[in-house]
Scaffold this motif. Structure first.
Motif, short mmCIF file in Angstrom:
data_model
loop_
_atom_site.label_atom_id
_atom_site.label_comp_id
_atom_site.label_asym_id
_atom_site.label_seq_id
_atom_site.Cartn_x
_atom_site.Cartn_y
_atom_site.Cartn_z
N GLY A 123 16.46 8.49 41.95
CA GLY A 123 15.62 8.22 40.78
C GLY A 123 14.43 9.17 40.76
N LYS A 124 13.92 9.42 39.56
CA LYS A 124 12.74 10.30 39.46
C LYS A 124 11.49 9.50 39.79
CE LYS A 124 14.13 13.83 36.14
NZ LYS A 124 15.55 13.79 36.30
N GLY A 125 10.58 10.11 40.49
CA GLY A 125 9.31 9.47 40.81
C GLY A 125 8.40 9.49 39.60
N ASN A 126 7.29 8.73 39.68
CA ASN A 126 6.44 8.64 38.49
C ASN A 126 5.75 9.96 38.17
OD1 ASN A 126 4.55 8.56 40.53
ND2 ASN A 126 3.28 6.97 39.58
N ALA A 127 5.75 10.90 39.11
CA ALA A 127 5.13 12.20 38.82
C ALA A 127 5.81 12.88 37.63
CB ALA A 127 5.21 13.09 40.06
N HIS A 128 7.08 12.51 37.38
CA HIS A 128 7.81 13.13 36.28
C HIS A 128 7.40 12.60 34.92
CE1 HIS A 128 10.98 15.52 38.13
NE2 HIS A 128 10.88 14.67 39.13
N PHE A 129 6.75 11.45 34.91
CA PHE A 129 6.58 10.77 33.62
C PHE A 129 5.18 10.89 33.05
CE2 PHE A 129 10.08 8.65 35.87
CZ PHE A 129 11.09 8.97 34.98
N LYS A 130 4.41 11.80 33.57
CA LYS A 130 3.05 12.00 33.06
C LYS A 130 3.11 12.78 31.75
CE LYS A 130 -1.22 14.27 34.25
NZ LYS A 130 -1.94 15.11 35.18
N THR A 131 2.42 12.27 30.74
CA THR A 131 2.32 13.02 29.48
C THR A 131 0.85 13.04 29.09
OG1 THR A 131 2.56 11.04 28.15
CG2 THR A 131 4.58 12.24 28.65
N ALA A 132 0.55 13.74 28.01
CA ALA A 132 -0.85 13.86 27.57
C ALA A 132 -1.43 12.49 27.27
CB ALA A 132 -0.93 14.77 26.36
N THR A 133 -0.60 11.63 26.71
CA THR A 133 -1.13 10.32 26.32
C THR A 133 -0.88 9.26 27.37
OG1 THR A 133 0.93 9.92 25.22
CG2 THR A 133 -0.87 10.71 23.84
N ARG A 134 -0.10 9.63 28.41
CA ARG A 134 0.19 8.62 29.44
C ARG A 134 -0.13 9.24 30.79
NH1 ARG A 134 5.99 6.85 28.79
NH2 ARG A 134 6.37 8.70 30.03
N GLN A 135 -1.41 9.12 31.15
CA GLN A 135 -1.91 9.83 32.33
C GLN A 135 -1.50 9.14 33.64
OE1 GLN A 135 -4.13 12.65 32.35
NE2 GLN A 135 -3.55 12.90 30.22
N ALA A 136 -1.23 7.83 33.57
CA ALA A 136 -0.97 7.10 34.81
C ALA A 136 0.26 6.21 34.69
CB ALA A 136 -2.19 6.26 35.17
N PRO A 137 1.46 6.82 34.58
CA PRO A 137 2.67 6.00 34.45
C PRO A 137 2.86 5.12 35.68
CG PRO A 137 3.23 8.29 34.91
CD PRO A 137 1.75 8.25 34.66
N ARG A 138 3.05 3.83 35.44
CA ARG A 138 3.22 2.91 36.58
C ARG A 138 4.69 2.53 36.72
NH1 ARG A 138 -1.18 1.52 38.90
NH2 ARG A 138 -3.07 2.18 37.83
N PHE A 139 5.57 3.48 36.47
CA PHE A 139 6.99 3.20 36.65
C PHE A 139 7.70 4.44 37.18
CE2 PHE A 139 8.29 5.75 33.08
CZ PHE A 139 7.18 5.73 32.24
N ALA A 140 8.86 4.20 37.77
CA ALA A 140 9.71 5.29 38.27
C ALA A 140 11.15 4.84 38.06
CB ALA A 140 9.43 5.52 39.75
N GLN A 141 12.10 5.79 38.21
CA GLN A 141 13.51 5.42 38.00
C GLN A 141 14.11 4.85 39.28
OE1 GLN A 141 15.39 9.08 37.04
NE2 GLN A 141 15.60 8.57 34.87
N PRO A 142 15.01 3.88 39.13
CA PRO A 142 15.77 3.47 40.32
C PRO A 142 16.80 4.55 40.64
CG PRO A 142 16.53 2.29 38.37
CD PRO A 142 15.40 3.18 37.91
#
Ligand code: GTP
Ligand code: MG
Length: 348
Positions: A123-142
């Motif tokens: 699964g991808k870690g939350n480092a992959h899910f950072k966007t301009a409007t979502r600075q602190a994603p609190r999820f990751a992929q299983p």
């Protein structure tokens, strides 16, 4: 012990979960997501090797599972991938689907591999899910699950010459005289219960492999005697030697014996009926009625099949037989029909 068919369950490793983590460093407030990816699950791989002769090792180990991937970690560290599970199988192993209908792989060369079940992606870690409007994603992929399936392994020995004949025709005795193999020999039918291979020195640094299989009787294709289940081991032979006992020990007729063997071969697989062959009259030292030998020879001539008489006990005719077999073996390509679907099970 010898085992030539087995059903196994293969499962690739599960992918490791992606990690949810944030950078925490002095002087860098709100460091942002830093969860690493999970590792890939390992694959299950079959690998052909001359070090194995049978599928016996899978008799009590039917579930083959590769290692799972490790979860990702903080600081964007990827988890370790799971180890692949490499399963050795003898040369000549065919891999079929669960129903035994579709051939998935035919492992005939040393080192040849087949990936039977892929491991799942990490699964991808939350480092992959950072966007301009979502600075602190609190999820990751299983992690993804690994592939899982049931497979049927069928061993078909890779011999050059297949010896076929009634029980007691002298097949094992012949193998013991022309190769270093020492199969059991007995004056009772069905001495040989599983196939044996022997390597024959053909001179000039060349050799070929003979397969001695259990005897056939009328009705073998319907399961009489040991049935036709060992005939799969001669499916890929370049030449068949049909051994017929011409002594009157067994109280049968050599011409009828030959016809029965031919019929059982054809009923098993009509392609075997077209395979190069040689009729070998055995036990000529015990020939009490010479007419039996003469009739068999005439029958072979009528069918335009090469013929030879031997006595394995006295060693007569063996050099000539080896020479003739060698000539056919080295002139005929191996029959490894990739579309071959004889797994021993009828399609449902
Ligand atoms: N006289 C004589 N007897 C032989 C010869 N070859 C084999 N025999 C005998 O025939 C019997 C059967 O021989 P095997 O070699 O076990 O026959 P097989 O065809 O392997 O038999 P199965 O394994 O039962 O199918 C034994 O008693 C042998 O000694 C031969 O050339 N001459
Ligand atoms: Mg035998």
């Amino acid at each position: 012990m010898f085992l030539d068919e087995v059903t196994v369950t293969v499962s690739g490793g599960k992918g490791g979960a992606g990690c949810i983590a944030f950078r925490r460093e002095k002087f860098i407030p709100r460091g942002g997501p830093a969860g690493g990816d999970g590792g890939r699950g390992g694959d299950v791989i079959f690998r052909a090797t001359t070090a194995e002769n049978t599928l016996l090792r899978y008799r009590y180990r039917r579930s083959l599972a590769a290692e799972n991937g490790r979860p990702g970690e903080g600081s964007e560290r990827t988890g370790r991938s799971g180890e692949s599970l490499v399963c050795p199988v003898p040369l000549g192993t065919q891999v079929f689907d669960e129903d035994g209908v579709h051939l998935l792989a035919d492992l005939v060369d040393e080192g040849q591999t087949f990936c039977a079940a892929r491991g799942g992606r990490g699964g991808k870690g939350n480092a992959h899910f950072k966007t301009a409007t979502r600075q602190a994603p609190r999820f990751a992929q299983p992690g993804e699950p690994g592939e899982r399936r049931v497979l049927r392994l069928v061993l078909k020995l890779l011999a050059d010459v297949g010896l076929v004949g009634y029980p007691n025709a002298g097949k094992s005795t012949l193998v013991s005289r022309i190769s270093a193999a020492r199969p059991e020999i007995g004056d009772y039918p069905f001495t040989t219960l599983v196939p044996n291979l022997g390597v024959v020195d053909a001179g000039d640094d060349r050799s070929f492999v003979v397969a001695d299989i259990p005897g056939l009787i009328e009705g073998a294709h319907r399961g009489r005697g040991l049935g036709d289940r060992f005939l799969r081991h001669i499916e890929r032979c370049r030449v068949l030697a049909l051994l017929v006992d011409v002594s009157s020990h067994e109280g049968r007729d050599p011409v009828e014996d030959l016809a029965t063997i031919e019929r059982e071969l054809a009923l098993y697989d009509e392609r075997l009926a077209a395979r190069p062959r040689i009729v070998v009259a055995t036990k000529t030292d015990a020939l009490d009625e010479p007419e039996r030998l003469a009739r068999l020879e005439r029958e072979a001539a009528r069918k335009s099949v090469p013929f030879l008489a031997i006595s394995a006990v006295r060693g007569e005719g063996l050099r000539e037989l080896v020479g003739r077999l060698a000539r056919i073996v080295f002139e005929t390509p191996r029959t490894a029909d990739p579309g071959d679907n004889h797994s021993g099970r009828e399609p449902r």
